[in-house]
Scaffold this motif. Structure first.
Motif, PDB file in Angstrom:
ATOM      1  N   GLU A 155       1.043  -1.351  -0.280  1.00 31.90           N
ATOM      2  CA  GLU A 155      -0.024   0.109   0.102  1.00 31.90           C
ATOM      3  C   GLU A 155       0.891   1.026  -0.342  1.00 31.90           C
ATOM      4  OE1 GLU A 155      -3.147   2.104   2.995  1.00 31.90           O
ATOM      5  OE2 GLU A 155      -2.147   0.493   3.424  1.00 31.90           O
ATOM      6  N   LEU A 156       1.849   1.048   0.346  1.00 25.93           N
ATOM      7  CA  LEU A 156       2.509   1.883   0.522  1.00 25.93           C
ATOM      8  C   LEU A 156       2.999   2.671  -0.217  1.00 25.93           C
ATOM      9  CD1 LEU A 156       3.903   2.246   5.160  1.00 25.93           C
ATOM     10  CD2 LEU A 156       2.435   4.068   3.681  1.00 25.93           C
ATOM     11  N   TYR A 157       4.041   1.665  -0.984  1.00 29.04           N
ATOM     12  CA  TYR A 157       5.438   2.027  -2.043  1.00 29.04           C
ATOM     13  C   TYR A 157       4.086   2.317  -3.448  1.00 29.04           C
ATOM     14  CZ  TYR A 157       9.320  -0.321  -0.033  1.00 29.04           C
ATOM     15  OH  TYR A 157       9.679  -1.084   0.800  1.00 29.04           O
ATOM     16  N   ARG A 158       2.725   2.014  -3.709  1.00 29.20           N
ATOM     17  CA  ARG A 158       1.979   2.115  -4.319  1.00 29.20           C
ATOM     18  C   ARG A 158       1.637   3.367  -3.965  1.00 29.20           C
ATOM     19  NH1 ARG A 158      -2.252  -1.782  -4.360  1.00 29.20           N
ATOM     20  NH2 ARG A 158      -1.342  -3.206  -5.387  1.00 29.20           N
ATOM     21  N   SER A 159       1.412   4.006  -3.460  1.00 30.55           N
ATOM     22  CA  SER A 159       0.355   5.560  -3.013  1.00 30.55           C
ATOM     23  C   SER A 159       2.226   6.667  -3.120  1.00 30.55           C
ATOM     24  CB  SER A 159       0.103   5.998  -1.107  1.00 30.55           C
ATOM     25  OG  SER A 159       1.859   5.172  -0.487  1.00 30.55           O
ATOM     26  N   LEU A 160       3.548   5.995  -2.986  1.00 33.46           N
ATOM     27  CA  LEU A 160       4.342   6.594  -3.100  1.00 33.46           C
ATOM     28  C   LEU A 160       4.660   6.842  -4.531  1.00 33.46           C
ATOM     29  CD1 LEU A 160       6.751   5.361  -0.064  1.00 33.46           C
ATOM     30  CD2 LEU A 160       5.586   7.826  -0.952  1.00 33.46           C
ATOM     31  N   GLY A 161       4.094   5.670  -5.291  1.00 37.00           N
ATOM     32  CA  GLY A 161       4.934   5.520  -6.672  1.00 37.00           C
ATOM     33  C   GLY A 161       6.216   5.135  -6.689  1.00 37.00           C
ATOM     34  N   ASP A 162       6.326   4.661  -6.126  1.00 35.94           N
ATOM     35  CA  ASP A 162       8.317   3.548  -6.404  1.00 35.94           C
ATOM     36  C   ASP A 162       7.446   1.921  -6.470  1.00 35.94           C
ATOM     37  OD1 ASP A 162      10.567   1.046  -5.539  1.00 35.94           O
ATOM     38  OD2 ASP A 162       9.860   2.721  -3.534  1.00 35.94           O
ATOM     39  N   GLY A 171       9.741  -1.292  -5.524  1.00 35.25           N
ATOM     40  CA  GLY A 171       9.313  -1.675  -3.850  1.00 35.25           C
ATOM     41  C   GLY A 171       7.949  -2.328  -4.107  1.00 35.25           C
ATOM     42  N   GLU A 172       7.170  -1.715  -5.046  1.00 31.79           N
ATOM     43  CA  GLU A 172       5.644  -2.525  -5.362  1.00 31.79           C
ATOM     44  C   GLU A 172       6.339  -3.640  -5.572  1.00 31.79           C
ATOM     45  OE1 GLU A 172       1.456  -2.052  -6.871  1.00 31.79           O
ATOM     46  OE2 GLU A 172       3.234  -0.126  -7.242  1.00 31.79           O
ATOM     47  N   ALA A 173       6.513  -3.670  -6.598  1.00 35.90           N
ATOM     48  CA  ALA A 173       6.791  -5.477  -7.282  1.00 35.90           C
ATOM     49  C   ALA A 173       7.402  -6.330  -5.853  1.00 35.90           C
ATOM     50  CB  ALA A 173       8.165  -5.300  -8.708  1.00 35.90           C
ATOM     51  N   GLU A 174       8.437  -5.848  -5.865  1.00 29.20           N
ATOM     52  CA  GLU A 174       8.449  -6.131  -4.568  1.00 29.20           C
ATOM     53  C   GLU A 174       8.379  -7.099  -2.923  1.00 29.20           C
ATOM     54  OE1 GLU A 174      13.083  -7.037  -1.969  1.00 29.20           O
ATOM     55  OE2 GLU A 174      12.568  -5.162  -2.947  1.00 29.20           O
ATOM     56  N   ALA A 175       6.760  -5.405  -3.080  1.00 29.10           N
ATOM     57  CA  ALA A 175       5.281  -5.752  -1.469  1.00 29.10           C
ATOM     58  C   ALA A 175       4.886  -6.986  -2.755  1.00 29.10           C
ATOM     59  CB  ALA A 175       5.566  -4.944  -1.415  1.00 29.10           C
ATOM     60  N   GLN A 176       4.395  -7.059  -4.280  1.00 24.85           N
ATOM     61  CA  GLN A 176       3.318  -7.614  -4.643  1.00 24.85           C
ATOM     62  C   GLN A 176       4.250  -9.136  -5.122  1.00 24.85           C
ATOM     63  OE1 GLN A 176       0.297  -6.935  -6.131  1.00 24.85           O
ATOM     64  NE2 GLN A 176       0.283  -8.582  -5.171  1.00 24.85           N
ATOM     65  N   PHE A 177       5.562  -9.404  -4.799  1.00 21.46           N
ATOM     66  CA  PHE A 177       5.545 -10.455  -5.339  1.00 21.46           C
ATOM     67  C   PHE A 177       5.999 -11.389  -3.557  1.00 21.46           C
ATOM     68  CE2 PHE A 177       9.298 -13.618  -3.590  1.00 21.46           C
ATOM     69  CZ  PHE A 177       8.697 -14.309  -4.876  1.00 21.46           C
ATOM     70  N   PRO A 223      -2.121 -13.956 -10.779  1.00 17.97           N
ATOM     71  CA  PRO A 223      -2.180 -12.739 -11.573  1.00 17.97           C
ATOM     72  C   PRO A 223      -1.904 -11.652 -10.231  1.00 17.97           C
ATOM     73  CG  PRO A 223      -4.571 -14.011 -10.607  1.00 17.97           C
ATOM     74  CD  PRO A 223      -3.435 -14.524  -9.870  1.00 17.97           C
ATOM     75  N   MET A 224      -1.098 -12.346  -9.023  1.00 23.05           N
ATOM     76  CA  MET A 224      -0.270 -11.067  -8.131  1.00 23.05           C
ATOM     77  C   MET A 224       1.389 -11.546  -8.469  1.00 23.05           C
ATOM     78  SD  MET A 224      -1.591 -12.422  -4.917  1.00 23.05           S
ATOM     79  CE  MET A 224      -3.424 -12.884  -4.074  1.00 23.05           C
ATOM     80  N   PHE A 225       1.311 -12.808  -8.954  1.00 24.39           N
ATOM     81  CA  PHE A 225       2.651 -13.147  -9.475  1.00 24.39           C
ATOM     82  C   PHE A 225       2.873 -11.911 -10.576  1.00 24.39           C
ATOM     83  CE2 PHE A 225       3.144 -16.962  -6.325  1.00 24.39           C
ATOM     84  CZ  PHE A 225       3.567 -16.025  -6.011  1.00 24.39           C
ATOM     85  N   ALA A 226       2.016 -12.238 -11.565  1.00 25.36           N
ATOM     86  CA  ALA A 226       1.931 -11.658 -12.812  1.00 25.36           C
ATOM     87  C   ALA A 226       2.084 -10.305 -12.698  1.00 25.36           C
ATOM     88  CB  ALA A 226       0.722 -11.834 -14.079  1.00 25.36           C
ATOM     89  N   ARG A 227       1.469  -9.757 -12.103  1.00 22.64           N
ATOM     90  CA  ARG A 227       2.061  -7.966 -11.403  1.00 22.64           C
ATOM     91  C   ARG A 227       2.832  -7.632 -11.127  1.00 22.64           C
ATOM     92  NH1 ARG A 227       0.281  -2.983 -12.321  1.00 22.64           N
ATOM     93  NH2 ARG A 227       0.719  -1.772 -10.814  1.00 22.64           N
ATOM     94  N   ALA A 228       3.154  -8.376 -10.147  1.00 26.34           N
ATOM     95  CA  ALA A 228       4.606  -8.256  -9.341  1.00 26.34           C
ATOM     96  C   ALA A 228       5.956  -8.587 -10.997  1.00 26.34           C
ATOM     97  CB  ALA A 228       4.719  -9.557  -8.648  1.00 26.34           C
ATOM     98  N   ARG A 229       6.159  -9.769 -11.788  1.00 26.30           N
ATOM     99  CA  ARG A 229       6.606  -9.710 -13.037  1.00 26.30           C
ATOM    100  C   ARG A 229       6.559  -8.576 -13.694  1.00 26.30           C
ATOM    101  NH1 ARG A 229       3.940 -13.208 -16.915  1.00 26.30           N
ATOM    102  NH2 ARG A 229       2.706 -11.253 -17.515  1.00 26.30           N
ATOM    103  N   ASP A 230       5.375  -7.620 -14.410  1.00 26.97           N
ATOM    104  CA  ASP A 230       4.929  -6.356 -14.920  1.00 26.97           C
ATOM    105  C   ASP A 230       5.715  -5.429 -13.844  1.00 26.97           C
ATOM    106  OD1 ASP A 230       4.083  -7.778 -16.616  1.00 26.97           O
ATOM    107  OD2 ASP A 230       2.338  -7.494 -16.388  1.00 26.97           O
ATOM    108  N   LEU A 231       6.197  -5.136 -12.966  1.00 27.39           N
ATOM    109  CA  LEU A 231       5.853  -4.289 -12.092  1.00 27.39           C
ATOM    110  C   LEU A 231       7.871  -4.466 -11.726  1.00 27.39           C
ATOM    111  CD1 LEU A 231       3.510  -3.433  -9.553  1.00 27.39           C
ATOM    112  CD2 LEU A 231       3.894  -2.275 -10.809  1.00 27.39           C
ATOM    113  N   ALA A 232       8.073  -5.071 -11.573  1.00 26.55           N
ATOM    114  CA  ALA A 232       9.250  -5.607 -11.769  1.00 26.55           C
ATOM    115  C   ALA A 232      10.235  -5.219 -12.907  1.00 26.55           C
ATOM    116  CB  ALA A 232      10.293  -7.194 -11.310  1.00 26.55           C
TER     117      ALA A 232
END
Length: 220
Positions: free
Chosen positions: A75-82, A85-91, A109-118
């Motif tokens: 939640e925090l990484y997403r709000s910061l636009g990081d 960090g969001e990729a790592e937390a989503q994973f 879908p969680m891992f797909a999102r983490a992959r795309d963010l990373a």
């Protein structure tokens, strides 16, 4: 002291003593970053304790604090636009659901999102982790070719990064996939995994190699 904490102190003092309160929002964002990093790190430690207990033959209970920490970091990484960090937390949120709760059906879908963010953040290490767990999800769903491709890409990234222990871990998984009908020689994969595990001091992975040899037996 972390530079972000120092900045928050300086902005506090500027507001209190100089009446310059224009930097308080900036201080809050800096502290959100500290909180996100700390939540992620604490969640990782709890996850490591879970894995250690399971490796010792115990049946550890779910720790709701672990997933709460990962979700707060997300939640925090997403709000910061990081994005990194969001990729790592989503994973790690996905990892909790897949590894701790045994949920192989809804985590993809969680891992797909983490992959795309990373990938967007240029974070090949987190992308390698997301791809590894996408491979497990695809294998569970019977999409064998997709599972092999995801794991192979994860392994390639890890080799490029020099993440030898991670390569060894992936090779153990590849050996299982191959023994179930995929291309390649599972015995050769385990031999390489054993060598890399020793070279990198990955004693736990070396144990996985021995366990795989026992489990696969005549298929090697």
């Amino acid at each position: 002291m972390d530079d972000r904490l120092l900045e928050a102190r300086e902005r506090y003092e500027a507001a209190v003593f100089a009446g310059a309160d224009g930097g308080l929002d900036t201080a809050d964002r800096a502290l959100d970053g500290v909180e996100a990093d700390t939540a992620l790190a604490r969640g990782r430690i709890r996850h490591a304790r879970y894995l250690s207990a399971r490796a010792a033959g115990e049946q550890p209970a779910e720790d709701p604090t672990e997933i709460a920490l990962f979700e707060r970091a997300l939640e925090l990484y997403r709000s910061l636009g990081d994005t990194r960090g969001e990729a790592e937390a989503q994973f790690l949120v996905g990892c909790y659901h897949q590894v701790v709760r045994g949920d192989m059906d809804t985590t993809e879908p969680m891992f797909a999102r983490a992959r795309d963010l990373a990938e967007a953040a240029g974070d090949d290490l987190t992308r390698s982790y997301a791809l590894r767990h996408l491979a497990f999800a695809a294998q569970h769903a019977g999409r064998v070719a997709e599972a092999h491709a995801a794991l192979a890409e994860s392994t390639r990234l890890r080799r490029d990064l020099g993440f030898t222990a991670g390569v060894a871990a992936n090779l153990v998984a590849e050996a299982y996939f191959t023994a179930e009908g995929g291309p390649g020689d599972p015995s050769a994969l385990l031999d390489e995994a054993a060598t890399l595990a020793v070279e990198s001091g990955a004693h736990a992975v070396a144990g996985w190699v021995s366990e795989a040899r026992l489990n696969l037996g005549p298929r090697l």
